[in-house]
Design a protein around this motif. Structure first.
Motif, PDB file in Angstrom:
ATOM      1  N   GLU A 129      -5.572  -4.257 -13.854  1.00  0.00           N
ATOM      2  CA  GLU A 129      -4.741  -4.777 -12.765  1.00  0.00           C
ATOM      3  C   GLU A 129      -5.029  -4.063 -11.447  1.00  0.00           C
ATOM      4  N   GLY A 130      -5.563  -2.852 -11.523  1.00  0.00           N
ATOM      5  CA  GLY A 130      -5.899  -2.122 -10.312  1.00  0.00           C
ATOM      6  C   GLY A 130      -7.336  -2.282  -9.884  1.00  0.00           C
ATOM      7  N   TYR A 131      -8.018  -3.307 -10.409  1.00  0.00           N
ATOM      8  CA  TYR A 131      -9.417  -3.544 -10.050  1.00  0.00           C
ATOM      9  C   TYR A 131      -9.545  -3.693  -8.539  1.00  0.00           C
ATOM     10  N   SER A 132     -10.361  -2.835  -7.923  1.00  0.00           N
ATOM     11  CA  SER A 132     -10.490  -2.856  -6.460  1.00  0.00           C
ATOM     12  C   SER A 132     -11.864  -2.345  -6.042  1.00  0.00           C
ATOM     13  N   TYR A 133     -12.880  -2.830  -6.716  1.00  0.00           N
ATOM     14  CA  TYR A 133     -14.254  -2.388  -6.453  1.00  0.00           C
ATOM     15  C   TYR A 133     -14.666  -2.727  -5.025  1.00  0.00           C
ATOM     16  N   LEU A 134     -15.121  -1.710  -4.284  1.00  0.00           N
ATOM     17  CA  LEU A 134     -15.530  -1.926  -2.898  1.00  0.00           C
ATOM     18  C   LEU A 134     -16.864  -2.647  -2.801  1.00  0.00           C
ATOM     19  N   PRO A 160      10.311  -3.004 -11.859  1.00  0.00           N
ATOM     20  CA  PRO A 160      10.219  -4.408 -11.428  1.00  0.00           C
ATOM     21  C   PRO A 160       8.832  -4.798 -10.923  1.00  0.00           C
ATOM     22  N   LEU A 161       8.110  -3.869 -10.278  1.00  0.00           N
ATOM     23  CA  LEU A 161       6.725  -4.132  -9.879  1.00  0.00           C
ATOM     24  C   LEU A 161       5.818  -3.472 -10.910  1.00  0.00           C
ATOM     25  N   ARG A 162       5.909  -3.968 -12.128  1.00  0.00           N
ATOM     26  CA  ARG A 162       5.268  -3.285 -13.255  1.00  0.00           C
ATOM     27  C   ARG A 162       3.748  -3.321 -13.164  1.00  0.00           C
ATOM     28  N   SER A 163       3.160  -4.408 -12.685  1.00  0.00           N
ATOM     29  CA  SER A 163       1.704  -4.471 -12.521  1.00  0.00           C
ATOM     30  C   SER A 163       1.352  -3.876 -11.162  1.00  0.00           C
ATOM     31  N   SER A 164       1.660  -2.598 -11.030  1.00  0.00           N
ATOM     32  CA  SER A 164       1.634  -1.946  -9.719  1.00  0.00           C
ATOM     33  C   SER A 164       0.232  -1.780  -9.159  1.00  0.00           C
ATOM     34  N   GLY A 165      -0.809  -1.841 -10.016  1.00  0.00           N
ATOM     35  CA  GLY A 165      -2.168  -1.718  -9.509  1.00  0.00           C
ATOM     36  C   GLY A 165      -2.497  -2.742  -8.447  1.00  0.00           C
ATOM     37  N   SER A 193      -1.731  -0.126 -13.906  1.00  0.00           N
ATOM     38  CA  SER A 193      -1.828   0.667 -12.690  1.00  0.00           C
ATOM     39  C   SER A 193      -3.257   0.691 -12.166  1.00  0.00           C
ATOM     40  N   MET A 194      -3.440   1.408 -11.063  1.00  0.00           N
ATOM     41  CA  MET A 194      -4.778   1.599 -10.510  1.00  0.00           C
ATOM     42  C   MET A 194      -5.302   2.961 -10.931  1.00  0.00           C
TER      43      MET A 194
END
Length: 599
Positions: free
Chosen positions: A327-332, A403-408, A297-298
């Motif tokens: 999986e939720g890596y989202s560094y601005l 089903p969208l298990r890697s939701s991050g 997740s994120m």
């Protein structure tokens, strides 16, 4: 047509000053027009930029199609899926299905996270392509090129004739940290340009043009079909954006409710057909709910956390994110975060001049991003190393979202929307005489801040990957046998399969080299039928049936003991490089098995 429509004016609060003389004269009017309006010139430049940037962050090795030594872990898994599909002489339906993987029942190689449309495009040319051949380096170049190109088109629409602004803004998308991060693991999932294309379609549909609706419908069908032919984590956000676009058009009375519903039905039909044709719909509807939901997740801090490799300027908030929250890596990035702070200050000091954007497009797009953000956080919301809120402690509802298990990954589209809004708002809030120079400095800062990320990617792609199959016997199997059967198969439980954690890589690469079909493979999804065949039927048959004469077997000592007690009898299994090879046709000059250490 070059001016931004009023409903796209996100935060206009000051009159843009004329461009300074040294910038205005830096390019002739003709060259400025070409750089702003020529789609083919922009695409050609984007291809050059994409190649150079891929070369910078990945090095020469991965860009060489004949080089497969750098492929480890997930990369090897994707390559094995592509190579086995390529070696299958038959065409199947769905297009990515092959009997060479998951033998004897077969499997859709789309589930191995290959890029289906690239694999299908290359397969007809298999006879002339070199061996080995991997297209992941080519895909990386294409991904960077299209990311830059679509960003150019997006900001040409949003910023009008601001030449420098369009190109500077596009560069922020080229170096976006989530995109660079993905090129370490999943090349198909790095096709973020499709998400940008969805945003472009959304904003194009808001134009006051007699052809806007027709262009939207055609573009939406193309982008939707392409997304569903690529990967579910790309497809689902695109579907939501297109739904938000229809809602906006209906709200603005550009489209009737009946036409809106009818088009969504056509879009759904097109996308489902694309997903089925490229192998994403599993027969029987079973096998989608993989393990790991709520783990992959994120984190609430992900947009501000540079990750375990850090940044040049900021420390990691959480040195090691819990379990799969990478999986939720989202560094601005430091440059973008500093821009956000500057815009907040500017908006506060000039709040009397702020204009409210048109809610008829803001609310649908914001709602789409909110839904995706909540799905990325999952039913267990974590902030730092603690659980902030658990909405489903008994995981009753979580199973429907599995089903969208890697939701991050679902935060990618909100991430690019935030980046788009920040950059576009900067050109509304700050006079052009200063904003181009400011954003260029922030771009340099952003690039410097993410140097550790690119070093991490480069070093990861140049790690040594062990090859434990040293005996020349392994490289003779394909001349005698058609199939390579690994028992127990890796997908049943890697802990008890030959080679253990990396067994899928050792024997999958062996199968591709020897052009053999294989039963053991690694993918995120397995159907109940295939697991029953590979984990029950094949394992049980060796005790009651003789080994197949067209198959070589790699087994554990326990399986070898079953074979010795069965119809095949003792003497067919041999010790080879700390593994057990059972060869019913020939012994290859090897002594019968007595014992093998380490298995």
């Amino acid at each position: 047509m070059n001016q931004v429509p009023p409903y796209l004016d996100m935060a206009a609060c000051s009159e843009a000053a004329p461009a300074p003389e040294h910038l205005a004269t830096a390019a002739s009017p003709a060259s400025r027009s070409l750089l702003l309006n020529s789609v083919w010139l922009q695409f050609a430049i984007s291809c050059i930029v994409g190649f150079l940037f891929a070369l910078l962050v990945m090095g020469r090795g991965p860009l060489n199609p004949k080089n497969t030594d750098w492929l480890g872990e997930d990369g090897a898994c994707h390559y094995i899926g592509w190579e086995l599909l390529r070696q299958d002489p038959q065409w199947h339906w769905p297009l990515t299905y092959s009997t060479h993987i998951g033998y004897p029942v077969g499997e859709s190689t789309a589930l191995v996270d290959i890029n289906p449309w690239m694999a299908i495009a290359f397969k007809p040319f298999s006879s002339v392509l070199p061996e080995p051949f991997q297209y992941f380096g080519i895909e990386a170049v294409l991904v960077y090129a299209l990311q830059f190109f679509i960003a150019l088109r997006l900001f040409r629409l949003l910023l009008g004739n601001n030449l420098w602004g369009v190109w500077i803004a596009a560069a922020f998308f080229l170096i976006a940290p989530p995109l660079t991060f993905r090129l370490k693991f999943h090349y198909t999932l790095s096709n973020h340009w499709l998400l940008l294309a969805a945003l472009l379609v959304f904003f194009q549909a808001q134009q006051e043009s007699p052809t806007a609706i027709r262009r939207f419908m055609i573009s939406a069908l193309i982008v939707g079909a392409a997304g569903f032919a690529t990967n579910p984590y790309i497809a689902f956000p695109i579907a939501l954006v297109m739904t938000a676009t229809v809602a906006s058009l209906v709200w603005r009375q550009k489209l009737s409710v009946r036409w809106g519903i009818g088009f969504l039905g056509l879009l759904a039909t097109t996308c489902i057909f694309s997903a089925y044709a490229f192998g994403f719909i599993i027969a029987g509807g079973r096998g989608y709910g993989g393990h790991g939901y709520r783990n992959y997740s994120m984190n609430l801090f992900s947009p501000f956390d540079p990750g375990w490799f850090g940044s040049a300027l900021l420390p990691a908030i959480i040195p090691r994110l819990e379990k799969g929250q990478y999986e939720g890596y989202s560094y601005l990035g430091a440059g973008v975060m500093l821009l956000a702070v500057a815009l907040l200050v500017c908006a506060f000091t000039q709040r009397d001049k702020l204009k409210i954007p048109d809610r008829r497009w803001v609310i649908p797009l914001a709602s789409c991003c909110l839904i995706l953000t909540l799905m990325a956080l999952t039913t267990r919301i974590r902030g730092g190393g603690s659980t902030v809120l658990d909405l489903d402690p008994h995981q009753f509802f979580s199973r429907f979202l599995a089903p969208l298990r890697s939701s991050g990954r679902l935060f990618w589209l909100p991430y690019y929307t935030i980046l788009t809004v920040l950059l576009a708002t900067a050109y509304r809030l700050i006079p052009r005489s200063r904003v181009n120079a400011l954003l260029f400095c922030l771009l340099v800062l952003q690039f410097a801040d993410t140097v550790p990320l690119r070093h991490w990617l480069y070093n990861g792609l140049h790690e040594f990957n062990p090859k434990p199959l040293h005996s020349p016997v392994w490289h003779q199997l394909g001349s005698v046998y058609q199939n390579l059967v690994v028992l127990p198969a890796w997908q049943c439980d890697p802990r008890f399969s030959p080679g253990r954690t990396y067994g899928y890589r050792y024997f999958g690469l062996l199968a591709t080299e020897q052009k053999m079909r294989i039963n053991s493979y690694y993918t995120a999804r397995y159907t109940a039928r295939s697991l029953d065949v590979h984990c029950n039927r094949l394992a049980n048959e060796i005790a009651s049936k003789p080994l197949s004469p067209d198959s070589a077997y790699v087994v554990t000592l326990a399986m070898a003991a079953k074979i010795a007690r069965g119809p095949s009898g003792p003497g067919v299994c041999h010790a080879l490089d700390d593994f057990v090879l059972c060869s019913p046709k020939t012994s290859f000059g090897l002594s019968p098995l007595k014992q093998v250490a380490g298995n």
